[in-house]
Design a protein around this motif. Structure first.
Motif, PDB file in Angstrom:
ATOM      1  N   MET A   1       0.837  -1.174   0.000  1.00 13.35           N
ATOM      2  CA  MET A   1       0.000   0.000   0.000  1.00 13.35           C
ATOM      3  C   MET A   1       0.885   1.242   0.000  1.00 13.35           C
ATOM      4  SD  MET A   1      -3.056   0.932   2.541  1.00 13.35           S
ATOM      5  CE  MET A   1      -2.666   2.070   3.797  1.00 13.35           C
ATOM      6  N   TYR A   2       0.652   2.129  -0.921  1.00 12.06           N
ATOM      7  CA  TYR A   2       1.429   3.357  -1.058  1.00 12.06           C
ATOM      8  C   TYR A   2       0.759   4.473  -0.273  1.00 12.06           C
ATOM      9  CZ  TYR A   2       3.718   7.366  -3.131  1.00 12.06           C
ATOM     10  OH  TYR A   2       4.421   8.521  -3.318  1.00 12.06           O
ATOM     11  N   VAL A   3       1.513   5.146   0.571  1.00 12.32           N
ATOM     12  CA  VAL A   3       0.996   6.270   1.341  1.00 12.32           C
ATOM     13  C   VAL A   3       1.693   7.527   0.852  1.00 12.32           C
ATOM     14  CG1 VAL A   3       0.724   7.257   3.641  1.00 12.32           C
ATOM     15  CG2 VAL A   3       0.602   4.782   3.333  1.00 12.32           C
ATOM     16  N   LEU A   4       0.915   8.467   0.420  1.00 13.90           N
ATOM     17  CA  LEU A   4       1.487   9.706  -0.080  1.00 13.90           C
ATOM     18  C   LEU A   4       2.211  10.456   1.037  1.00 13.90           C
ATOM     19  CD1 LEU A   4      -1.523  10.962  -2.215  1.00 13.90           C
ATOM     20  CD2 LEU A   4       0.597   9.954  -3.045  1.00 13.90           C
ATOM     21  N   PRO A   5       3.352  11.054   0.712  1.00 14.10           N
ATOM     22  CA  PRO A   5       4.090  11.820   1.729  1.00 14.10           C
ATOM     23  C   PRO A   5       3.224  12.916   2.369  1.00 14.10           C
ATOM     24  CG  PRO A   5       5.442  11.512  -0.212  1.00 14.10           C
ATOM     25  CD  PRO A   5       4.072  10.994  -0.548  1.00 14.10           C
ATOM     26  N   GLU A   6       2.305  13.476   1.597  1.00 15.37           N
ATOM     27  CA  GLU A   6       1.439  14.531   2.139  1.00 15.37           C
ATOM     28  C   GLU A   6       0.563  13.988   3.272  1.00 15.37           C
ATOM     29  OE1 GLU A   6       1.192  13.814  -1.345  1.00 15.37           O
ATOM     30  OE2 GLU A   6       2.724  15.274  -1.842  1.00 15.37           O
ATOM     31  N   ILE A   7       0.106  12.740   3.122  1.00 17.28           N
ATOM     32  CA  ILE A   7      -0.730  12.137   4.163  1.00 17.28           C
ATOM     33  C   ILE A   7       0.100  11.916   5.424  1.00 17.28           C
ATOM     34  CG2 ILE A   7      -2.037  10.077   4.821  1.00 17.28           C
ATOM     35  CD1 ILE A   7      -2.893   9.836   1.889  1.00 17.28           C
ATOM     36  N   LEU A   8       1.321  11.429   5.234  1.00 17.75           N
ATOM     37  CA  LEU A   8       2.198  11.233   6.389  1.00 17.75           C
ATOM     38  C   LEU A   8       2.472  12.555   7.090  1.00 17.75           C
ATOM     39  CD1 LEU A   8       4.783   8.675   4.982  1.00 17.75           C
ATOM     40  CD2 LEU A   8       2.932   8.248   6.596  1.00 17.75           C
ATOM     41  N   GLU A   9       2.712  13.588   6.319  1.00 18.31           N
ATOM     42  CA  GLU A   9       2.974  14.902   6.885  1.00 18.31           C
ATOM     43  C   GLU A   9       1.749  15.420   7.626  1.00 18.31           C
ATOM     44  OE1 GLU A   9       4.468  18.723   4.816  1.00 18.31           O
ATOM     45  OE2 GLU A   9       5.755  17.069   4.135  1.00 18.31           O
ATOM     46  N   GLN A  10       0.580  15.206   7.049  1.00 19.52           N
ATOM     47  CA  GLN A  10      -0.663  15.666   7.656  1.00 19.52           C
ATOM     48  C   GLN A  10      -0.939  14.936   8.974  1.00 19.52           C
ATOM     49  OE1 GLN A  10      -4.104  14.739   5.325  1.00 19.52           O
ATOM     50  NE2 GLN A  10      -5.455  16.058   6.501  1.00 19.52           N
ATOM     51  N   ARG A  11      -0.702  13.646   8.996  1.00 14.06           N
ATOM     52  CA  ARG A  11      -0.979  12.843  10.202  1.00 14.06           C
ATOM     53  C   ARG A  11       0.078  13.066  11.273  1.00 14.06           C
ATOM     54  NH1 ARG A  11      -1.988   6.914   8.414  1.00 14.06           N
ATOM     55  NH2 ARG A  11      -2.449   6.697  10.610  1.00 14.06           N
ATOM     56  N   ALA A  12       1.310  13.336  10.855  1.00 15.71           N
ATOM     57  CA  ALA A  12       2.434  13.612  11.770  1.00 15.71           C
ATOM     58  C   ALA A  12       2.497  12.581  12.892  1.00 15.71           C
ATOM     59  CB  ALA A  12       2.347  15.034  12.295  1.00 15.71           C
ATOM     60  N   GLU A  13       2.491  13.052  14.132  1.00 13.12           N
ATOM     61  CA  GLU A  13       2.635  12.144  15.271  1.00 13.12           C
ATOM     62  C   GLU A  13       1.299  11.591  15.777  1.00 13.12           C
ATOM     63  OE1 GLU A  13       1.901  16.171  16.854  1.00 13.12           O
ATOM     64  OE2 GLU A  13       3.337  15.452  15.412  1.00 13.12           O
ATOM     65  N   LEU A  14       0.187  11.961  15.158  1.00 15.23           N
ATOM     66  CA  LEU A  14      -1.130  11.548  15.636  1.00 15.23           C
ATOM     67  C   LEU A  14      -1.297  10.032  15.785  1.00 15.23           C
ATOM     68  CD1 LEU A  14      -3.853  12.560  16.603  1.00 15.23           C
ATOM     69  CD2 LEU A  14      -4.641  12.511  14.240  1.00 15.23           C
ATOM     70  N   PRO A  15      -0.876   9.196  14.812  1.00 21.39           N
ATOM     71  CA  PRO A  15      -1.028   7.745  15.005  1.00 21.39           C
ATOM     72  C   PRO A  15      -0.282   7.223  16.243  1.00 21.39           C
ATOM     73  CG  PRO A  15      -0.601   8.215  12.708  1.00 21.39           C
ATOM     74  CD  PRO A  15      -0.395   9.499  13.465  1.00 21.39           C
ATOM     75  N   LEU A  16       0.908   7.739  16.505  1.00 19.77           N
ATOM     76  CA  LEU A  16       1.666   7.308  17.675  1.00 19.77           C
ATOM     77  C   LEU A  16       0.972   7.755  18.954  1.00 19.77           C
ATOM     78  CD1 LEU A  16       4.075   5.994  19.044  1.00 19.77           C
ATOM     79  CD2 LEU A  16       5.317   8.139  18.736  1.00 19.77           C
ATOM     80  N   LEU A  17       0.483   8.973  18.988  1.00 23.33           N
ATOM     81  CA  LEU A  17      -0.211   9.463  20.177  1.00 23.33           C
ATOM     82  C   LEU A  17      -1.483   8.657  20.445  1.00 23.33           C
ATOM     83  CD1 LEU A  17       0.227  13.316  19.719  1.00 23.33           C
ATOM     84  CD2 LEU A  17       1.482  11.789  21.265  1.00 23.33           C
ATOM     85  N   GLU A  18      -2.197   8.309  19.388  1.00 24.82           N
ATOM     86  CA  GLU A  18      -3.407   7.490  19.546  1.00 24.82           C
ATOM     87  C   GLU A  18      -3.053   6.104  20.081  1.00 24.82           C
ATOM     88  OE1 GLU A  18      -5.196   7.616  15.676  1.00 24.82           O
ATOM     89  OE2 GLU A  18      -6.111   9.582  16.028  1.00 24.82           O
ATOM     90  N   LEU A  19      -1.985   5.519  19.562  1.00 21.89           N
ATOM     91  CA  LEU A  19      -1.550   4.212  20.044  1.00 21.89           C
ATOM     92  C   LEU A  19      -1.163   4.282  21.518  1.00 21.89           C
ATOM     93  CD1 LEU A  19      -0.684   1.246  19.699  1.00 21.89           C
ATOM     94  CD2 LEU A  19       1.553   2.101  18.950  1.00 21.89           C
ATOM     95  N   LEU A  20      -0.405   5.285  21.895  1.00 18.67           N
ATOM     96  CA  LEU A  20      -0.006   5.431  23.292  1.00 18.67           C
ATOM     97  C   LEU A  20      -1.215   5.587  24.198  1.00 18.67           C
ATOM     98  CD1 LEU A  20       3.114   7.743  22.923  1.00 18.67           C
ATOM     99  CD2 LEU A  20       3.087   5.323  23.536  1.00 18.67           C
ATOM    100  N   GLU A  21      -2.223   6.313  23.744  1.00 21.05           N
ATOM    101  CA  GLU A  21      -3.448   6.476  24.530  1.00 21.05           C
ATOM    102  C   GLU A  21      -4.162   5.136  24.704  1.00 21.05           C
ATOM    103  OE1 GLU A  21      -6.091   8.174  26.949  1.00 21.05           O
ATOM    104  OE2 GLU A  21      -4.356   9.201  26.124  1.00 21.05           O
ATOM    105  N   GLN A  22      -4.220   4.341  23.626  1.00 22.39           N
ATOM    106  CA  GLN A  22      -4.857   3.024  23.699  1.00 22.39           C
ATOM    107  C   GLN A  22      -4.105   2.097  24.656  1.00 22.39           C
ATOM    108  OE1 GLN A  22      -4.962   1.493  19.725  1.00 22.39           O
ATOM    109  NE2 GLN A  22      -6.340   3.086  18.988  1.00 22.39           N
ATOM    110  N   LEU A  23      -2.801   2.299  24.773  1.00 20.42           N
ATOM    111  CA  LEU A  23      -1.976   1.456  25.632  1.00 20.42           C
ATOM    112  C   LEU A  23      -1.961   1.929  27.084  1.00 20.42           C
ATOM    113  CD1 LEU A  23       1.045   0.879  23.222  1.00 20.42           C
ATOM    114  CD2 LEU A  23      -0.765  -0.754  23.803  1.00 20.42           C
ATOM    115  N   GLY A  24      -2.701   2.988  27.375  1.00 22.66           N
ATOM    116  CA  GLY A  24      -2.777   3.455  28.764  1.00 22.66           C
ATOM    117  C   GLY A  24      -2.091   4.775  29.026  1.00 22.66           C
ATOM    118  N   GLY A  25      -1.639   5.431  27.973  1.00 24.03           N
ATOM    119  CA  GLY A  25      -0.999   6.728  28.137  1.00 24.03           C
ATOM    120  C   GLY A  25       0.502   6.612  28.339  1.00 24.03           C
ATOM    121  N   TRP A  26       1.138   7.758  28.335  1.00 18.88           N
ATOM    122  CA  TRP A  26       2.592   7.829  28.503  1.00 18.88           C
ATOM    123  C   TRP A  26       2.877   8.997  29.435  1.00 18.88           C
ATOM    124  CZ3 TRP A  26       5.434   3.942  26.898  1.00 18.88           C
ATOM    125  CH2 TRP A  26       6.805   4.079  26.853  1.00 18.88           C
ATOM    126  N   PRO A  27       3.458   8.742  30.609  1.00 14.54           N
ATOM    127  CA  PRO A  27       3.619   9.780  31.634  1.00 14.54           C
ATOM    128  C   PRO A  27       4.284  11.067  31.146  1.00 14.54           C
ATOM    129  CG  PRO A  27       4.309   7.650  32.481  1.00 14.54           C
ATOM    130  CD  PRO A  27       4.030   7.469  31.019  1.00 14.54           C
TER     131      PRO A  27
END
Length: 95
Positions: A1-27
């Motif tokens: 699956m090809y992800v356009l660089p613009e999409i990656l730039e737009q999403r930035a750190e949001l996927p990581l922050l969402e994952l950390l929230e699902q895992l219980g947060g990060w102090p």
């Protein structure tokens, strides 16, 4: 699956922050983080479901003090500086 660089730039750190929230947060990211709701064993098991070492590397290996025993080894060498890595993951030497 090809992800356009613009999409990656737009999403930035949001996927990581969402994952950390699902895992219980990060102090470090949440001043109101509550340690009473934190289960380290559950977090480590959840991270292993991703089958890679995104935040923390963990493995089972022989104990250097007693090679008949095995221990869980944890390190975060890929997210810390070289000087900090020496403190967290020192090389083992025989005295």
């Amino acid at each position: 699956m090809y992800v356009l660089p613009e999409i990656l730039e737009q999403r930035a750190e949001l996927p990581l922050l969402e994952l950390l929230e699902q895992l219980g947060g990060w102090p470090m990211l949440q001043p109101d983080w509550n340690s009473s709701h934190f289960d380290w064993v559950l977090l480590m098991a959840q991270l292993r479901l991703y089958n890679n070492d995104i935040l923390i590397s963990e493995w089972v290996g022989p104990d250097i003090k007693n090679s008949d025993e095995y221990i869980i080894q944890v390190c975060c060498e890929h997210i810390v500086s070289t000087s900090t890595k020496k403190l967290l993951c020192p090389p083992f030497t025989n005295p």
